[in-house]
Design an enzyme around this catalytic site. Structure first.
Site, PDB file in Angstrom:
ATOM      1  CE  LYS A  51       4.812  -5.760   1.858  1.00  0.00           C
ATOM      2  NZ  LYS A  51       5.986  -6.256   1.186  1.00  0.00           N
TER       3      LYS A  51
ATOM      4  CG  HIS B  69     -12.286  20.068 -17.834  1.00  0.00           C
ATOM      5  ND1 HIS B  69     -13.010  21.171 -18.224  1.00  0.00           N
ATOM      6  CD2 HIS B  69     -11.507  19.741 -18.893  1.00  0.00           C
ATOM      7  CE1 HIS B  69     -12.701  21.483 -19.473  1.00  0.00           C
ATOM      8  NE2 HIS B  69     -11.782  20.620 -19.901  1.00  0.00           N
TER       9      HIS B  69
ATOM     10  N   GLY C 136      12.237  -4.565  -7.387  1.00  0.00           N
ATOM     11  CA  GLY C 136      10.851  -4.732  -7.860  1.00  0.00           C
ATOM     12  C   GLY C 136      10.400  -3.611  -8.784  1.00  0.00           C
ATOM     13  NE  ARG C 137      11.710   1.738  -5.533  1.00  0.00           N
ATOM     14  CZ  ARG C 137      11.989   1.009  -4.462  1.00  0.00           C
ATOM     15  NH1 ARG C 137      11.228  -0.015  -4.144  1.00  0.00           N
ATOM     16  NH2 ARG C 137      13.000   1.311  -3.687  1.00  0.00           N
TER      17      ARG C 137
ATOM     18  CD  GLU D  17       7.922   0.311  -2.972  1.00  0.00           C
ATOM     19  OE1 GLU D  17       7.180  -0.242  -2.154  1.00  0.00           O
ATOM     20  OE2 GLU D  17       8.099  -0.131  -4.122  1.00  0.00           O
TER      21      GLU D  17
ATOM     22  CE  LYS E  98      14.412  -9.210  -6.074  1.00  0.00           C
ATOM     23  NZ  LYS E  98      15.137  -7.972  -5.864  1.00  0.00           N
TER      24      LYS E  98
ATOM     25  CD  GLU F 240      -1.236  -7.050  -1.023  1.00  0.00           C
ATOM     26  OE1 GLU F 240      -0.248  -7.816  -0.883  1.00  0.00           O
ATOM     27  OE2 GLU F 240      -1.314  -5.923  -0.507  1.00  0.00           O
TER      28      GLU F 240
HETATM   29  O1  F6P Z   1       5.293  -2.831  -1.538  1.00  0.00           O
HETATM   30  C1  F6P Z   1       6.515  -3.410  -1.349  1.00  0.00           C
HETATM   31  C2  F6P Z   1       6.934  -4.287  -2.486  1.00  0.00           C
HETATM   32  O2  F6P Z   1       7.991  -5.052  -2.009  1.00  0.00           O
HETATM   33  C3  F6P Z   1       7.340  -3.527  -3.747  1.00  0.00           C
HETATM   34  O3  F6P Z   1       8.578  -2.950  -3.667  1.00  0.00           O
HETATM   35  C4  F6P Z   1       7.244  -4.603  -4.758  1.00  0.00           C
HETATM   36  O4  F6P Z   1       7.277  -4.108  -6.054  1.00  0.00           O
HETATM   37  C5  F6P Z   1       5.930  -5.232  -4.365  1.00  0.00           C
HETATM   38  O5  F6P Z   1       5.917  -5.158  -2.948  1.00  0.00           O
HETATM   39  C6  F6P Z   1       5.726  -6.629  -4.824  1.00  0.00           C
HETATM   40  O6  F6P Z   1       6.673  -7.515  -4.288  1.00  0.00           O
HETATM   41  P1  F6P Z   1       6.852  -8.964  -4.890  1.00  0.00           P
HETATM   42  O7  F6P Z   1       7.333  -8.828  -6.278  1.00  0.00           O
HETATM   43  O8  F6P Z   1       7.851  -9.634  -3.994  1.00  0.00           O
HETATM   44  O9  F6P Z   1       5.521  -9.651  -4.830  1.00  0.00           O
END
Ligand code: F6P
Length: 545
Positions: free
Chosen positions: A508, A384, A266-267, A353, A205, A211
């Site tokens: 972060k 198990h 995002g989620r 979250e 987003k 990452e």
């Molecule tokens: O971990 C925080 C967060 O903002 C999540 O809410 C989100 O889903 C994820 O990082 C990825 O964010 P983006 O879509 O901006 O890369």
């Protein structure tokens, strides 16, 4: 910034009359064993089972009575849930710390007048169809054989879960999900791929998440080093983002950039191109359509059903009851279906979250516990490993068993039998005298008593059984929407904003600084760390002074 909806009502859940009455009621009710509640009501199953949108929830094994449920519904009413549900569906700015709505239901509403959403759905459908039919090919003229979806958190968990449940064997094209900063994640995905037949979908987003950006850059280098050239890159990289400019700067053709709107968190973004682009390519449009259809059926149910027959609200209230009144410290999600193995991980992000918060709507501390720790694994494998704790551990855990009923074949029966056995064992337990009676007679009386105590299972532990008609795209869409709305209802009751995630920002920022500092060639950036962290950084860098 506008006032948060519902702010004028209250910020302290414990001040509500229903909360106080529930506290008293819980103290009384726990004196009656759950097994007795169940045994004395021959209609318990019928009276404590609800269904809708292809999902049935049996909560007859929860430590509740009809009076409990009535009080919980009073709590929902006093919390303002009916208005809040309206606010959700009409796109009110429920994410009040960012002044945004949380309008993910719009993405699956099938409103033919919503041209903004429909245009994107059509673009996704048509691109996916071109790739699947071979009309759109790689730069060497071969069909696309593999999709690599790069994203993290909400930008990967949803499509990964859905793909895992619905993929055929083998899936065509192949689909790989990459999230971790660790280079081995992408490395493993690319191991047998070839650039001319691989499509990368970068989902972020913000288009700034470290990452995702790092993996996108690694993927671009891999593509260029193995024969792709900058002119062909545009056809092999797509982006789904709220930051189109950055995606274009990265080298992605504007026509290959799909939006994540500000009003989609995002989620909750599975239903946007963030989830459905990869899924439409990997599974075909009809599966995506069914998924949206299932979610919409749950939306309709949530919006129209009265509170006493409302599945997401029921799940939310039982969660509140277990966590806030019966002392459950965590919540286990245990699907009895191998294909749902990613569900606990998905729900960890969705629930923790969203509601892992300690500040109430008006900025004051919440007076109540909010999201419990969510964890789990698939049955029967989990039997198990951690079911020992569920049966005999000292901590109370809320439990959702989830099982598809499907076609009544041998496999389904065996899974269902195992699942029901767990809930029954948790409910009834095994008393000490029964254990003792089954021990070898040659043991001494004291040995028998001691051993029997170790074998005793207290019972009196509740659980939900969530039954799906089957494991189709439609059921899965309804199941995911069920949990989304559960989380929303709990956020309203606990008075937290379920749609922001400020808690992840600090680490972060620190991580960004530390990444530079851990390089011994880089100077330490000043006295910003606490002494323990500063010493650890020097230790890891190998600084001797
Ligand atoms: O971990 C925080 C967060 O903002 C999540 O809410 C989100 O889903 C994820 O990082 C990825 O964010 P983006 O879509 O901006 O890369």
């Amino acid at each position: 910034m506008s006032d948060p909806p519902l702010l004028d009502e209250h910020s302290d859940a414990t001040a509500l009359p229903a909360w106080q009455r529930l506290s008293t009621h819980a103290r009384d009710l726990v004196r009656t064993r759950l097994y007795d509640l169940v045994s004395e009501d021959s209609k318990r199953f019928a009276n404590f089972t609800l269904s809708g949108a292809g999902i049935e929830i049996d909560y007859s094994k929860q430590h509740v009575t009809r009076a409990t449920m009535d009080l919980l519904i009073e709590l929902a009413t006093e919390s303002g849930l009916p208005d809040a549900i309206d606010a959700l569906f009409t796109g009110a700015p429920l994410n009040y710390t960012e002044n945004r709505s949380a309008h993910h239901t719009r993405l699956r509403s099938d409103d033919r007048h919503d041209s903004e959403v429909n245009t994107v759905l059509e673009r996704v459908r048509s691109l996916a169809s071109d790739i699947r039919s071979g009309a759109k090919r790689g730069y060497g003229g071969s069909p696309i054989t593999d999709v690599v979806h790069i994203g993290i958190g909400g930008s990967v968990c949803g499509p990964q879960l859905v793909f895992d449940v619905l993929r055929g064997t083998p899936s065509q094209p192949g689909c790989h999900f990459v999230a971790n900063h660790d280079e081995h994640d992408l490395g493993e995905a690319l191991r047998r791929l070839s650039p001319d037949t691989t499509l990368f979908i970068i989902v972020s987003k913000s288009f700034t998440t470290p990452e995702t950006m790092l993996n996108a850059e690694r993927a671009r280098s891999w593509f260029l080093e193995r024969g792709g050239d900058p002119q062909t890159l545009g056809g092999h990289f797509m982006a789904v983002t709220g930051n189109a400019r950055r995606a274009c700067d990265f080298g992605i053709d504007e026509q290959n950039v799909f939006p994540i709107w500000e009003w989609v968190g995002g989620r909750f973004s599975l239903w946007s191109a963030a989830g459905i682009l990869t899924l439409a390519i990997a599974l075909g449009w009809s599966k995506v359509n069914e998924l949206l259809h299932g979610a919409r059926a749950m939306d309709d149910h949530f919006r129209s059903q009265e509170m006493s027959a409302n599945l997401p609200l029921l799940l939310a209230l039982l969660g509140v009851w277990n966590a806030n009144f019966l002392g459950a410290t965590s919540h286990a999600v245990i699907p009895y279906a191998h294909r749902l193995r990613k569900l606990p991980e998905y729900l960890q992000q969705l629930e923790m979250e969203s509601n892992g918060k300690s500040v109430s709507i008006d900025g004051s501390p919440t007076r109540v516990h909010t999201a419990p720790v969510v964890w789990g694994g698939t049955g029967t494998v989990s039997q198990h490993s951690f079911h020992q704790l569920l049966m005999q551990g000292t901590r109370r855990t809320g439990i959702d068993f989830i099982v598809p009923l499907a076609n009544g074949d041998e496999n389904t029966r065996a899974m269902l039998a195992n699942c029901i056995a767990q809930s029954e064992a948790l409910l009834r337990g095994r008393p000490t005298d029964e254990c003792e009676s089954e021990l070898p007679p040659e043991l001494s009386p004291s040995e028998r008593t001691r051993l029997a105590k170790h074998q005793t299972i207290e019972g009196n532990r509740g659980s939900n059984l969530i039954m799906l008609e089957n494991l189709s795209a439609r059921s899965l869409g309804a199941l995911i929407a069920l949990y989304e709305h559960k989380v929303f209802c709990q956020g309203i009751i606990w008075r937290v904003n379920s749609f922001d995630q400020w808690g992840v920002q600090l680490a972060k920022r620190l991580g960004h600084q530390l990444e530079q500092e851990l390089n011994p060639a880089h100077p330490l950036l000043g006295p910003t760390h606490d002494p323990a962290t500063a010493a650890l950084v020097r230790h890891v860098r190998g600084d001797t002074s």
